[in-house]
Design a protein around this motif. Structure first.
Motif, mmCIF file in Angstrom:
data_model
loop_
_atom_site.group_PDB
_atom_site.id
_atom_site.type_symbol
_atom_site.label_atom_id
_atom_site.label_comp_id
_atom_site.label_asym_id
_atom_site.label_seq_id
_atom_site.Cartn_x
_atom_site.Cartn_y
_atom_site.Cartn_z
ATOM 1 N N ASN A 1 -89.856 31.338 77.574
ATOM 2 C CA ASN A 1 -89.852 32.400 76.556
ATOM 3 C C ASN A 1 -90.272 31.777 75.227
ATOM 4 O O ASN A 1 -90.606 30.588 75.180
ATOM 5 C CB ASN A 1 -88.464 33.059 76.458
ATOM 6 C CG ASN A 1 -87.422 32.150 75.825
ATOM 7 O OD1 ASN A 1 -87.683 30.997 75.505
ATOM 8 N ND2 ASN A 1 -86.221 32.667 75.633
ATOM 9 N N ASP A 2 -90.250 32.588 74.164
ATOM 10 C CA ASP A 2 -90.543 32.004 72.841
ATOM 11 C C ASP A 2 -89.370 32.186 71.888
ATOM 12 O O ASP A 2 -89.466 31.840 70.718
ATOM 13 C CB ASP A 2 -91.847 32.554 72.249
ATOM 14 C CG ASP A 2 -91.727 33.967 71.695
ATOM 15 O OD1 ASP A 2 -90.652 34.586 71.822
ATOM 16 O OD2 ASP A 2 -92.720 34.454 71.123
ATOM 17 N N ASP A 3 -88.279 32.729 72.386
ATOM 18 C CA ASP A 3 -87.109 32.947 71.528
ATOM 19 C C ASP A 3 -86.082 31.829 71.681
ATOM 20 O O ASP A 3 -85.029 31.861 71.038
ATOM 21 C CB ASP A 3 -86.469 34.300 71.846
ATOM 22 C CG ASP A 3 -87.411 35.454 71.545
ATOM 23 O OD1 ASP A 3 -88.048 35.419 70.484
ATOM 24 O OD2 ASP A 3 -87.527 36.357 72.388
ATOM 25 N N GLY A 4 -86.377 30.877 72.540
ATOM 26 C CA GLY A 4 -85.463 29.753 72.731
ATOM 27 C C GLY A 4 -84.631 29.894 73.996
ATOM 28 O O GLY A 4 -84.329 31.004 74.435
ATOM 29 N N PHE B 1 -87.154 37.738 78.469
ATOM 30 C CA PHE B 1 -87.555 38.971 77.838
ATOM 31 C C PHE B 1 -87.672 38.747 76.337
ATOM 32 O O PHE B 1 -86.682 38.350 75.712
ATOM 33 C CB PHE B 1 -86.476 40.050 78.040
ATOM 34 C CG PHE B 1 -86.461 40.700 79.377
ATOM 35 C CD1 PHE B 1 -87.258 41.808 79.622
ATOM 36 C CD2 PHE B 1 -85.622 40.239 80.381
ATOM 37 C CE1 PHE B 1 -87.218 42.442 80.835
ATOM 38 C CE2 PHE B 1 -85.586 40.872 81.602
ATOM 39 C CZ PHE B 1 -86.381 41.980 81.840
ATOM 40 N N ASN B 2 -88.821 39.019 75.761
ATOM 41 C CA ASN B 2 -88.950 38.820 74.324
ATOM 42 C C ASN B 2 -88.086 39.804 73.558
ATOM 43 O O ASN B 2 -87.917 40.944 73.978
ATOM 44 C CB ASN B 2 -90.411 39.006 73.903
ATOM 45 C CG ASN B 2 -90.620 38.616 72.455
ATOM 46 O OD1 ASN B 2 -90.316 37.494 72.069
ATOM 47 N ND2 ASN B 2 -91.097 39.544 71.641
ATOM 48 N N HIS B 3 -87.539 39.335 72.445
ATOM 49 C CA HIS B 3 -86.746 40.190 71.569
ATOM 50 C C HIS B 3 -87.699 40.951 70.653
ATOM 51 O O HIS B 3 -87.871 40.599 69.487
ATOM 52 C CB HIS B 3 -85.791 39.358 70.718
ATOM 53 C CG HIS B 3 -84.737 38.646 71.512
ATOM 54 N ND1 HIS B 3 -83.460 38.456 71.060
ATOM 55 C CD2 HIS B 3 -84.753 38.088 72.740
ATOM 56 C CE1 HIS B 3 -82.742 37.805 71.968
ATOM 57 N NE2 HIS B 3 -83.511 37.557 72.997
ATOM 58 N N ARG C 1 -89.528 30.315 68.597
ATOM 59 C CA ARG C 1 -90.928 29.979 68.325
ATOM 60 C C ARG C 1 -91.803 31.226 68.337
ATOM 61 O O ARG C 1 -92.990 31.148 68.701
ATOM 62 C CB ARG C 1 -91.431 29.007 69.405
ATOM 63 C CG ARG C 1 -90.721 27.677 69.409
ATOM 64 C CD ARG C 1 -91.103 26.868 68.197
ATOM 65 N NE ARG C 1 -90.900 25.443 68.460
ATOM 66 C CZ ARG C 1 -91.467 24.491 67.714
ATOM 67 N NH1 ARG C 1 -92.236 24.802 66.716
ATOM 68 N NH2 ARG C 1 -91.230 23.225 67.988
ATOM 69 N N SER C 2 -91.226 32.362 67.990
ATOM 70 C CA SER C 2 -91.979 33.618 68.046
ATOM 71 C C SER C 2 -93.244 33.548 67.195
ATOM 72 O O SER C 2 -93.265 32.880 66.156
ATOM 73 C CB SER C 2 -91.100 34.772 67.563
ATOM 74 O OG SER C 2 -90.068 34.987 68.487
ATOM 75 N N ALA C 3 -94.256 34.262 67.653
ATOM 76 C CA ALA C 3 -95.552 34.360 66.964
ATOM 77 C C ALA C 3 -96.287 33.027 66.859
ATOM 78 O O ALA C 3 -97.067 32.811 65.945
ATOM 79 C CB ALA C 3 -95.406 35.001 65.579
HETATM 80 MN MN MN Z 1 -90.061 36.139 70.428
#
Ligand code: MN
Length: 253
Positions: free
Chosen positions: A7-10, A93-95, A38-40
């Motif tokens: 994911n990119d939210d950790g 799941f991305n936030h 690490r979003s975006a």
């Molecule tokens: Mn994200």
């Protein structure tokens, strides 16, 4: 089935724990995710700094906390978690939503993109929330995925194609179904906010208000705004094939 989650939210984001809940039913799961949000970050990768991958126990699963972005996590995962290969990469799941042009900024989508580039069936999943601070309704994403993700996992996509899925952040009972749709256009207004620090120097904060256009029929933006889960097969071939002949003709005129 050997499954790699990222994911990119950790690693410790709630969306990851929701994805773990779902993924366990489809096979053996290993988690490789960033050590912080690490979003975006888009499809970036770490080249100039060393990557650290700390093995941790994640609810009984083998997991690694990586000092990098989702692309790094997939590549570290394919080396450390699944050295003999894996069958599925799930990212999410991305936030928050990843609709339309968000796909190009999203670290979550980049995780699936990297899996796809490595020849692995890949799916990115996001909870499409539009009101900051409102509930993300992961329970809706979990339930939808428990019932329907299997069909996407089974479906054989053409090469260099992955699925981008957005689940509206609403109660499961309010979900109207799912639609297979194209990438819409999601344009941000007032993207750059100008502020002033205590010394009067300007600084800038990017964010912006999304101008959701509901008139784009057959798109992810429309489907989600109408309460449907959007399923978009995304191709890594970004060529505008229709333009090739025109450009060629113009250059050779
Ligand atoms: Mn994200």
């Amino acid at each position: 089935m050997r499954i790699l989650l990222t994911n990119d939210d950790g690693l410790y984001a709630e969306g990851m724990s929701a994805l773990v809940d779902v993924a366990r039913q489809f096979g053996e799961v290993k988690v490789v995710a960033p050590d912080r949000e690490r979003s975006a970050c888009g499809h970036s990768m770490t080249l100039r700094d060393p990557l650290r991958a700390q093995p941790v126990d994640y609810d009984g699963l083998a997991a690694w906390e990586v000092s990098g972005v989702p692309v790094d996590c997939v590549n570290v995962g394919l080396e450390l978690a699944w050295p003999d290969g894996c069958d599925l990469v799930l990212s999410g799941f991305n936030h928050g939503p990843n609709l339309g042009f968000d796909v190009t900024y999203s670290g979550t989508v980049a995780g699936a993109m990297e899996g796809c580039i490595n020849g692995i069936h890949s799916i990115s999943l996001s909870m499409a929330l539009f009101v900051s601070g409102a509930p993300l309704h992961f329970e809706t994403g979990i339930r939808w995925a428990q019932e329907r993700l299997g069909a996407l996992i089974e479906h054989k996509l053409p090469p260099l194609t992955f699925f981008n899925v957005n689940v509206p952040a609403i109660a499961y009972e309010e979900l109207r179904g799912e639609r297979v749709v194209g990438m819409g256009q999601r344009v941000y207004q007032e993207r750059l906010e100008i502020r002033s620090d205590p010394w009067g120097r300007p600084y800038y904060w990017q964010g912006g208000v999304v101008a959701m256009s509901g008139d784009q029929a057959g798109t992810d933006v429309e489907a989600v705004s109408e309460g449907f889960v959007s399923i978009t097969p995304v191709s890594l071939d970004w060529t505008n094939h229709a333009a090739i002949r025109d450009v060629e003709a113009a250059l050779n005129r």
